[in-house]
Design an enzyme around this catalytic site. Structure first.
Site, PDB file in Angstrom:
ATOM      1  N   ARG A 270      58.055  25.202  -0.548  1.00 44.52           N
ATOM      2  CA  ARG A 270      56.963  24.322   0.278  1.00 44.52           C
ATOM      3  C   ARG A 270      56.649  24.020   2.109  1.00 44.52           C
ATOM      4  O   ARG A 270      56.489  23.725   3.252  1.00 44.52           O
ATOM      5  CB  ARG A 270      55.445  23.449   0.039  1.00 44.52           C
ATOM      6  CG  ARG A 270      54.626  23.471   0.594  1.00 44.52           C
ATOM      7  CD  ARG A 270      53.551  22.505  -0.697  1.00 44.52           C
ATOM      8  NE  ARG A 270      54.209  21.046  -0.660  1.00 44.52           N
ATOM      9  CZ  ARG A 270      53.816  20.658  -1.198  1.00 44.52           C
ATOM     10  NH1 ARG A 270      52.753  20.623  -2.190  1.00 44.52           N
ATOM     11  NH2 ARG A 270      54.313  19.060  -2.142  1.00 44.52           N
TER      12      ARG A 270
ATOM     13  N   LYS B 273      51.866  21.203   4.139  1.00 49.95           N
ATOM     14  CA  LYS B 273      51.672  19.307   4.348  1.00 49.95           C
ATOM     15  C   LYS B 273      51.841  18.538   5.798  1.00 49.95           C
ATOM     16  O   LYS B 273      53.545  18.663   5.659  1.00 49.95           O
ATOM     17  CB  LYS B 273      52.657  19.217   2.953  1.00 49.95           C
ATOM     18  CG  LYS B 273      52.421  17.332   2.821  1.00 49.95           C
ATOM     19  CD  LYS B 273      53.308  17.567   1.421  1.00 49.95           C
ATOM     20  CE  LYS B 273      52.896  15.870   0.536  1.00 49.95           C
ATOM     21  NZ  LYS B 273      51.566  15.831   0.660  1.00 49.95           N
TER      22      LYS B 273
ATOM     23  N   GLU C 200      39.847  18.962  -1.183  1.00 51.61           N
ATOM     24  CA  GLU C 200      40.663  17.970  -1.603  1.00 51.61           C
ATOM     25  C   GLU C 200      40.618  16.951  -1.675  1.00 51.61           C
ATOM     26  O   GLU C 200      39.489  16.410  -1.106  1.00 51.61           O
ATOM     27  CB  GLU C 200      41.633  18.288  -0.930  1.00 51.61           C
ATOM     28  CG  GLU C 200      43.122  19.356  -1.269  1.00 51.61           C
ATOM     29  CD  GLU C 200      44.454  19.239  -0.857  1.00 51.61           C
ATOM     30  OE1 GLU C 200      44.661  18.208  -0.638  1.00 51.61           O
ATOM     31  OE2 GLU C 200      44.757  20.286   0.075  1.00 51.61           O
TER      32      GLU C 200
END
Ligand code: COI
Length: 348
Positions: A93, A195, A231
């Site tokens: 990721r 992220k 989220e």
């Protein structure tokens, strides 16, 4: 050669009984520098005492937020071994987040080895089982001094560690209270699946406003239709429908592919035999057909949402059986108390 930290230079240990999700400085961190014109791009990296970093004030990171990060945990087993949870997933990721921000991918094996070494070198900070975990915070930043917007050439990757306890003080054993916002966390087509630092920077003020009104956090709807769950500020939601199907928002440009999200799906599907759907789920469907709601994240682990407030409607979820069952399995795998059928664990 890593300088050895001795005597008074060693960082103090925390009070293990009062660990929260806050920073306790540890002895060592990792640093690696990258240059896209170099071959290889990344140097071999080094382990150094935890310290401030020096940076040009003109670094792209400083003005434009060209930076991405990760979070993963190491836990102690009952017999004193230390296990790192899915570092390879965080490695992958970090690579895709970096590429979204036009940064070179950090080699996955180097990432995993560096994480293991940071845990080893700070092993006295890993809490005993039941007291918490050692949280690792890997980060990649564009360090090149640059005034205009454009791709960079110089980068750094750091990994530091901190012992942590529950994300919310007191652990929220009754679950969290969330305000459902008719507002997006990120823009469609933006950086939501990475992220990226900026995704989180913007969320601090939003959550802060609602925390003042007695909420633990917010649950964002999608920025396009203002209808579908996305989220919270730092976790992925799951809804158990009355039909018995478990639903979580499907991955798109507004959803971070959470490692705990993926672990939850795997456990629910393969160990509990549940039907799991990754798809759009509207707030109306949650209100009409939801029987249980919980959120997953490395820092959050799995937390039930006891109550959500949408417009002027309050909806309470009494049940948390599924969340408890999945969390028990997840924790047992993470702490070596049961087999790891998915090969998620790396022993340190
Ligand atoms: C994590 O869960 O590891 C995160 O990075 C989320 C952050 C809001 C603490």
């Amino acid at each position: 050669m890593t300088p050895e930290i001795t005597g008074d230079n060693k960082k103090p240990l925390p009070d293990w009984n009062t660990l929260t999700f806050s920073l306790t400085e540890t002895d060592y961190m990792y640093r690696c520098l990258g240059d896209t014109e170099g071959d290889p791009v990344w140097d071999e990296g080094e382990f150094i005492p935890f310290q401030d970093i020096s940076l040009s004030p003109a670094a792209a990171l400083m003005s434009y937020g060209v930076g991405v990060f990760e979070g993963l945990k190491a836990q102690k087993t009952a017999d004193g071994r230390i296990l790192l949870f899915r570092p390879d997933a965080n490695a992958r990721r970090l690579q895709s987040s970096a590429e979204r921000l036009m940064m070179p991918p950090f080699p996955a094996e180097q990432f995993v080895e560096a994480c293991i070494e940071v845990v080893k070198m700070n092993s006295r900070f890993v809490p005993e089982l039941e007291y918490g975990s050692l949280y690792l915070r890997p980060m990649q930043h564009a360090t090149e001094p640059q005034l205009g917007l454009g791709p960079c050439r110089h980068f750094s990757t750091h990994i530091f560690a901190s012992p942590v306890g529950s994300y919310f003080r007191g652990g929220r054993p009754q679950g969290v209270r969330l305000k459902v916002l008719e507002q997006g966390r990120v823009a469609p087509g933006g950086t939501g699946s990475a992220k990226a630092m900026g995704n989180y920077a913007g969320a601090i003020w939003v959550a802060h406003e609602w925390k003042d009104q007695g909420f633990d956090d917010v649950l964002y709807l999608d920025s396009h239709h203002l209808q579908y769950l996305t989220e919270t500020s730092g976790s992925n939601p799951f809804v158990l429908l009355k039909s018995g199907v478990l639903v979580t928002p499907g991955l798109d440009s507004q959803i971070l592919p959470g490692v705990t999200r993926d672990s939850t799906i795997e456990i629910a599907r393969n160990l509990l035999g549940l039907e799991v759907e990754e798809r759009e789920i509207s707030i109306q469907e949650v209100l009409d057909n939801g029987q249980e709601l919980f959120c997953s994240g490395t820092a959050w682990t799995l937390l039930s949402a006891r109550e959500i407030v949408y417009r002027d409607e309050t909806r309470t979820f009494e049940k948390e059986d599924l969340r408890n069952e999945i969390l028990e399995i997840l924790r047992a795998i993470q702490t070596g108390q049961r087999d790891d059928p998915f090969s998620w664990i790396r022993e340190v």
